[in-house]
Design an enzyme around this catalytic site. Structure first.
Site, PDB file in Angstrom:
ATOM      1  N   HIS A 272     -11.426   6.539  -0.977  1.00  0.00           N
ATOM      2  CA  HIS A 272     -10.107   6.406  -1.600  1.00  0.00           C
ATOM      3  C   HIS A 272      -9.834   7.716  -2.314  1.00  0.00           C
ATOM      4  O   HIS A 272     -10.726   8.288  -2.946  1.00  0.00           O
ATOM      5  CB  HIS A 272     -10.104   5.232  -2.566  1.00  0.00           C
ATOM      6  CG  HIS A 272      -8.790   4.951  -3.221  1.00  0.00           C
ATOM      7  ND1 HIS A 272      -7.575   5.191  -2.603  1.00  0.00           N
ATOM      8  CD2 HIS A 272      -8.485   4.446  -4.452  1.00  0.00           C
ATOM      9  CE1 HIS A 272      -6.590   4.828  -3.420  1.00  0.00           C
ATOM     10  NE2 HIS A 272      -7.122   4.386  -4.542  1.00  0.00           N
TER      11      HIS A 272
ATOM     12  N   GLN B  94     -17.478  -1.935  -0.418  1.00  0.00           N
ATOM     13  CA  GLN B  94     -17.548  -0.893   0.607  1.00  0.00           C
ATOM     14  C   GLN B  94     -18.949  -0.314   0.746  1.00  0.00           C
ATOM     15  O   GLN B  94     -19.403  -0.020   1.852  1.00  0.00           O
ATOM     16  CB  GLN B  94     -16.553   0.230   0.276  1.00  0.00           C
ATOM     17  CG  GLN B  94     -15.093  -0.135   0.439  1.00  0.00           C
ATOM     18  CD  GLN B  94     -14.682  -0.298   1.894  1.00  0.00           C
ATOM     19  OE1 GLN B  94     -15.265   0.291   2.794  1.00  0.00           O
ATOM     20  NE2 GLN B  94     -13.652  -1.118   2.115  1.00  0.00           N
TER      21      GLN B  94
ATOM     22  N   SER C  90     -27.147  -4.402  -8.311  1.00  0.00           N
ATOM     23  CA  SER C  90     -27.141  -4.283  -6.855  1.00  0.00           C
ATOM     24  C   SER C  90     -28.478  -3.806  -6.289  1.00  0.00           C
ATOM     25  O   SER C  90     -28.681  -3.830  -5.069  1.00  0.00           O
ATOM     26  CB  SER C  90     -26.044  -3.303  -6.420  1.00  0.00           C
ATOM     27  OG  SER C  90     -24.773  -3.757  -6.814  1.00  0.00           O
TER      28      SER C  90
ATOM     29  N   SER D  43       8.947 -21.997  14.754  1.00  0.00           N
ATOM     30  CA  SER D  43      10.111 -22.716  15.263  1.00  0.00           C
ATOM     31  C   SER D  43      11.374 -21.881  15.111  1.00  0.00           C
ATOM     32  O   SER D  43      11.436 -20.938  14.304  1.00  0.00           O
ATOM     33  CB  SER D  43      10.286 -24.030  14.487  1.00  0.00           C
ATOM     34  OG  SER D  43      10.672 -23.767  13.150  1.00  0.00           O
TER      35      SER D  43
END
Length: 340
Positions: free
Chosen positions: A108, A28, A53, A252
């Site tokens: 979050h 994120q 990072s 189907s």
């Protein structure tokens, strides 16, 4: 009635000349930082010393700061580090620099919902939770679209916390698709439940059980893989586009009839009772406590299960088949990294 917000309900201008700190540069984090930058906002990324990072964020042209420095500089601070380590990082690097008038944001609600983080009353506390993994947040934004998101306000010290959160949501592209007003508790509980009962836990167990049933009955593992995993994407894409009815319209008549008669036998009352138990564990905090205890103790069980799942036969078979289908952009997971 649900409250939904779109581009016309939000103003990015509210965030102009207001420095924003993205704490973390994972799934994120990279998406939020890049989308905010491309929306013309003042962004920096806060990372711990030695973070792997750092080079990626710098290579993307983003300013990288120590976490404390990023928080000190910013008016809005979005915490996008893993749930289990977030509280310790907050206490050590964020709280000492959280001056009155700032905004603390989350994608979050875990740490607010379970009382792991209790922000001071002098700041706004809000949430913008995109309903997609970070790479999709970035990809869809780059294509001119957006992913839906949830927005919530836990603490409104300024009186305009919701307006600022909507401006942030617009800046990362979410108001293009729609942003739904919720609460930290509702987002956390439904997110954890969805992951466990359907999206991750339920789907993974169902795929493996179907594969194992066919292989144990003597069918080729490769055929079992195609029937129980590979074709799942085709069904999910139909669901994504038009819901259950469109999926049933597209398959189907035999498949549709099988859906009606077999589905309730697989997800029977016992399965539904288990789902209710999972939800109860999430709502009373039992799951959160177990997960926190697991990570605090070193994550031995988590690591063991990850290793066991990596070598399951469906993974071996699927890896070999996907290598023959380069057009699906296959990826291979090995401990600690993803290899393309």
């Amino acid at each position: 009635m649900p409250r939904l917000f779109y581009d016309t309900d939000a103003a990015i201008e509210r965030l102009q000349n207001r420095p924003i700190a993205i704490i973390g540069y994972g799934s994120q984090g990279h998406a939020h930082a890049l989308n905010l930058r491309d929306s013309g906002l003042d962004v920096r990324v806060g990372l711990r010393a030695g973070s792997a990072s750092h080079a990626r964020a710098a290579a993307a042209g983003l300013r990288v700061r120590a976490v404390a420095d990023a928080v000190d500089e910013a008016d809005l601070i979005m915490l996008l580090t893993p749930d289990t380590g977030q509280a310790a990082l907050y206490c050590a690097e964020v709280l000492p620099h959280l001056a009155a008038g700032k905004t603390l944001m989350f994608a979050h609600g875990f740490n607010i919902r379970y009382g792991r983080i209790t922000p001071p009353g002098r700041v706004d506390v809000s949430m913008v939770a995109p309903k997609a993994p970070g790479h999709r947040v970035r990809e869809v934004f780059s294509e001119g679209g957006g992913v839906p998101a949830l927005v919530a306000v836990h603490q409104d010290a300024s009186g305009h916390a919701l307006d600022d959160a909507l401006a942030y949501a617009k800046a990362i592209g979410c108001t293009r698709a729609g942003v739904l007003l919720t609460t930290f508790a509702e987002e956390t509980e439904t997110d954890l439940f969805g992951e466990q009962a359907v999206l991750c836990g339920g789907v993974s167990a169902l795929v493996k059980a179907g594969f194992e049933t066919l292989v144990e009955a003597g069918y080729q593992p490769e055929v079992a893989y195609f029937e129980c995993m590979h074709e799942l994407k085709l069904i999910v894409d139909l669901l994504y586009q038009g819901g259950l009815n469109y999926m049933r319209y597209s398959v189907s008549d035999t498949a549709e009839y099988g859906d009606y008669v077999a589905g309730p036998r697989i997800v029977d009352e016992r399965a539904r009772a288990t789902m209710r138990e999972l939800l109860a564990d999430i709502r009373d905090g039992s799951f959160a406590r177990r997960w926190i205890e697991e990570t605090d103790s070193g994550g031995a069980t988590f690591t063991r299960r990850r290793q066991q799942e990596t070598v399951h036969e469906i993974e071996r078979v699927g890896r070999e088949l996907r290598r023959m289908m380069p057009f699906v952009a296959p990826k291979e997971v090995v401990p600690g990294e993803v290899v393309v």
